[in-house]
Design an enzyme around this catalytic site. Structure first.
Site, PDB file in Angstrom:
ATOM      1  N   THR A  98       0.050  -8.533  47.408  1.00  0.00           N
ATOM      2  CA  THR A  98       1.210  -7.702  47.722  1.00  0.00           C
ATOM      3  C   THR A  98       1.351  -7.477  49.220  1.00  0.00           C
ATOM      4  O   THR A  98       2.455  -7.545  49.777  1.00  0.00           O
ATOM      5  CB  THR A  98       1.063  -6.319  47.044  1.00  0.00           C
ATOM      6  OG1 THR A  98       0.749  -6.498  45.667  1.00  0.00           O
ATOM      7  CG2 THR A  98       2.340  -5.520  47.178  1.00  0.00           C
ATOM      8  N   TYR A 129       2.588 -13.003  48.062  1.00  0.00           N
ATOM      9  CA  TYR A 129       3.500 -12.742  46.944  1.00  0.00           C
ATOM     10  C   TYR A 129       4.909 -13.280  47.201  1.00  0.00           C
ATOM     11  O   TYR A 129       5.578 -13.746  46.292  1.00  0.00           O
ATOM     12  CB  TYR A 129       3.612 -11.230  46.720  1.00  0.00           C
ATOM     13  CG  TYR A 129       2.691 -10.633  45.686  1.00  0.00           C
ATOM     14  CD1 TYR A 129       1.470 -11.203  45.372  1.00  0.00           C
ATOM     15  CD2 TYR A 129       3.046  -9.455  45.022  1.00  0.00           C
ATOM     16  CE1 TYR A 129       0.627 -10.630  44.443  1.00  0.00           C
ATOM     17  CE2 TYR A 129       2.211  -8.863  44.085  1.00  0.00           C
ATOM     18  CZ  TYR A 129       0.998  -9.457  43.794  1.00  0.00           C
ATOM     19  OH  TYR A 129       0.178  -8.880  42.872  1.00  0.00           O
ATOM     20  N   ARG A 162       7.211  -6.121  42.223  1.00  0.00           N
ATOM     21  CA  ARG A 162       6.802  -6.296  43.616  1.00  0.00           C
ATOM     22  C   ARG A 162       7.157  -7.674  44.147  1.00  0.00           C
ATOM     23  O   ARG A 162       6.913  -7.980  45.316  1.00  0.00           O
ATOM     24  CB  ARG A 162       5.283  -6.074  43.735  1.00  0.00           C
ATOM     25  CG  ARG A 162       4.832  -4.664  43.417  1.00  0.00           C
ATOM     26  CD  ARG A 162       3.335  -4.621  43.171  1.00  0.00           C
ATOM     27  NE  ARG A 162       2.987  -5.308  41.931  1.00  0.00           N
ATOM     28  CZ  ARG A 162       1.744  -5.540  41.523  1.00  0.00           C
ATOM     29  NH1 ARG A 162       0.730  -5.167  42.286  1.00  0.00           N
ATOM     30  NH2 ARG A 162       1.509  -6.160  40.382  1.00  0.00           N
ATOM     31  N   HIS A 194       1.347 -15.681  40.699  1.00  0.00           N
ATOM     32  CA  HIS A 194       1.082 -14.358  40.122  1.00  0.00           C
ATOM     33  C   HIS A 194       2.194 -14.070  39.119  1.00  0.00           C
ATOM     34  O   HIS A 194       3.369 -14.012  39.495  1.00  0.00           O
ATOM     35  CB  HIS A 194       1.067 -13.302  41.227  1.00  0.00           C
ATOM     36  CG  HIS A 194       1.209 -11.895  40.733  1.00  0.00           C
ATOM     37  ND1 HIS A 194       0.145 -11.024  40.619  1.00  0.00           N
ATOM     38  CD2 HIS A 194       2.309 -11.188  40.332  1.00  0.00           C
ATOM     39  CE1 HIS A 194       0.578  -9.857  40.160  1.00  0.00           C
ATOM     40  NE2 HIS A 194       1.885  -9.930  39.981  1.00  0.00           N
ATOM     41  N   ARG A 226      -1.645 -10.773  30.082  1.00  0.00           N
ATOM     42  CA  ARG A 226      -1.128  -9.392  30.213  1.00  0.00           C
ATOM     43  C   ARG A 226      -0.710  -8.805  28.877  1.00  0.00           C
ATOM     44  O   ARG A 226      -0.858  -7.601  28.627  1.00  0.00           O
ATOM     45  CB  ARG A 226       0.079  -9.367  31.156  1.00  0.00           C
ATOM     46  CG  ARG A 226      -0.259  -9.552  32.614  1.00  0.00           C
ATOM     47  CD  ARG A 226       0.971  -9.291  33.467  1.00  0.00           C
ATOM     48  NE  ARG A 226       0.742  -9.612  34.867  1.00  0.00           N
ATOM     49  CZ  ARG A 226       0.180  -8.797  35.744  1.00  0.00           C
ATOM     50  NH1 ARG A 226      -0.236  -7.597  35.336  1.00  0.00           N
ATOM     51  NH2 ARG A 226       0.024  -9.165  37.001  1.00  0.00           N
ATOM     52  N   ASP A 284      -9.699 -12.387  39.879  1.00  0.00           N
ATOM     53  CA  ASP A 284      -8.840 -11.531  40.699  1.00  0.00           C
ATOM     54  C   ASP A 284      -9.699 -10.499  41.423  1.00  0.00           C
ATOM     55  O   ASP A 284      -9.312  -9.348  41.625  1.00  0.00           O
ATOM     56  CB  ASP A 284      -7.775 -10.842  39.852  1.00  0.00           C
ATOM     57  CG  ASP A 284      -6.543 -10.421  40.656  1.00  0.00           C
ATOM     58  OD1 ASP A 284      -6.416 -10.849  41.824  1.00  0.00           O
ATOM     59  OD2 ASP A 284      -5.710  -9.664  40.125  1.00  0.00           O
TER      60      ASP A 284
END
Length: 388
Positions: A98, A129, A162, A194, A226, A284
């Site tokens: 980010t 990102y 983001r 990502h 996720r 990660d």
């Protein structure tokens, strides 16, 4: 420098039976049932009761630190050498996330070079990102082609609040730039993705593949575990020829909200017929694990652990009954192949001597060697980072 590992059960990742492994300098020199050599001339490691597997290849670690979603005080720390070595990770690929404002590519590159000196193999991605990608030379192609340890661009964010919501054209352009840099230099030129939990999921990647000449193999999407819906979308991506990556760092709230533990997600994919050659896991590590409320406001923050990768490997074998061959492929062979690190991810004469020796029953780590040097002996780090 010669090292001889005696009587170890070897998985390369295919099972090779009980063998001796001779290491010369940083490479595997010989693998045989009984290597005859004057043992006074070599360092001998007794592999009795142990299994040998290739060192783990972690395709996403925020080696120079990440985070920052909650303000400057929430920037996460850099990775130390033993955070990787004690957990069998001998190769890391660093990335920005980010924050590409207070975290910079020169700092990332310097950290990678430092880790290489300290004992493991470290590479990195250019960019972050957002697109257009930040670079060192002013060009994604030039960064990959001319900077030794830069092997791709990432982690470019999609389906995330983001993210910059990259268009098909923007993603295709950066993929073409990375692909060209890779072709020139013989590197992967991968676009590491990502993937957030947004409703678009992987649709923009399919659009790039369907509307341009960029193949699915140019992309490497992560965080696919996720939720169940994204996992199923990931399986669809593998049918198009892509590889998908599961994230091993997590927390209880993520799981309660629907995230699938990485080992469970891999086992599910295997049960659906996805080959291990299209599946991987990454930690990660040292990323922030931000918890947002329904309005997108940050309400909690934890830090990813590189050690979670080996823990997930053990869970694959011990809890989900995945074969050692497939489990090793997921944490070592597949990411090494995808990233064109041809000397990594396997135990083979001429390849780098990156080896993890584990207790056969428990899979607990006993010894770790990276580039031929023993970093962990009897489960204790015998080599530490400069400031550890």
């Amino acid at each position: 420098m010669l090292t001889l590992i005696k009587n170890v059960e070897c998985y390369a990742p295919s099972p090779m039976g009980t063998v001796d492994i001779l290491i010369a300098n940083n490479a595997i020199a010989c693998i045989d049932a009984n290597i005859a050599i004057n043992e006074s001339l070599v360092d001998v490691i007794d592999g009795s009761g142990l299994i040998a597997l290739p060192g783990l290849v972690d395709s996403l670690v925020h080696i120079s630190g990440g985070g920052g979603e909650g303000g400057f005080h929430t920037r996460t720390p850099q990775m130390s050498l033993t955070e990787a070595s004690l957990h069998g990770v001998t190769t890391v690929i660093g990335a920005l996330g980010t924050d590409a404002t207070t975290r910079t590519l020169p700092d990332l590159l310097a950290k990678a070079k430092g880790l290489n000196i300290e004992g493991i193999s470290a590479y990195c991605y250019t960019g972050s990102y957002h697109l257009p990608a930040r670079t060192i030379t002013g060009s994604v192609t030039d960064d990959i082609a001319l900077i030794d340890c830069m092997i791709g661009v990432g982690e470019v964010a999609i389906a995330d609040h983001r993210a910059a919501e990259p268009t098909v054209q923007a993603l295709a352009e950066v993929a073409a730039q990375a692909r060209t840099g890779g072709m020139i230099s013989g590197k992967a030129g991968i676009v590491y993705i990502h993937t957030g939990d947004g409703k678009r999921q992987l649709s923009v990647l399919h659009d790039v593949v369907n509307e341009t000449d960029i193949p699915a193999s140019q992309f490497f999407p992560t965080h696919i575990n996720r939720n169940q819906s994204l996992l199923d979308a990931g399986i669809t991506w593998t049918r198009a020829g892509g590889v998908i990556d599961m994230t091993t760092s997590t927390n209880e709230q993520f799981i309660e909200e629907g995230e699938i533990p990485a080992a469970q997600a891999i086992a599910y994919c295997l049960s659906q017929g996805v080959p291990a050659s299209q599946l991987s896991m990454s930690s990660d590590g040292n990323a922030s694990l931000p918890v947002f409320n329904e309005n997108g406001a940050l309400v909690g923050l934890e830090v990813g652990k590189v050690g979670s990768l080996f823990a997930a490997f053990k869970a694959l074998v011990l809890e989900h009954n995945v074969s050692l061959k497939n489990a090793i492929s997921v944490v070592s062979t597949t990411p090494a192949s995808k990233l064109k690190l041809h000397h990594k991810g396997k135990i083979k004469v001429g390849c780098d001597a990156d080896l993890v020796l584990c207790d056969k029953a428990s899979l607990d780590i006993v010894h770790v060697l990276a580039k031929g040097k023993q970093l962990v002996k009897d489960s204790i780090a015998v080599v530490k980072g400069t400031f550890e």
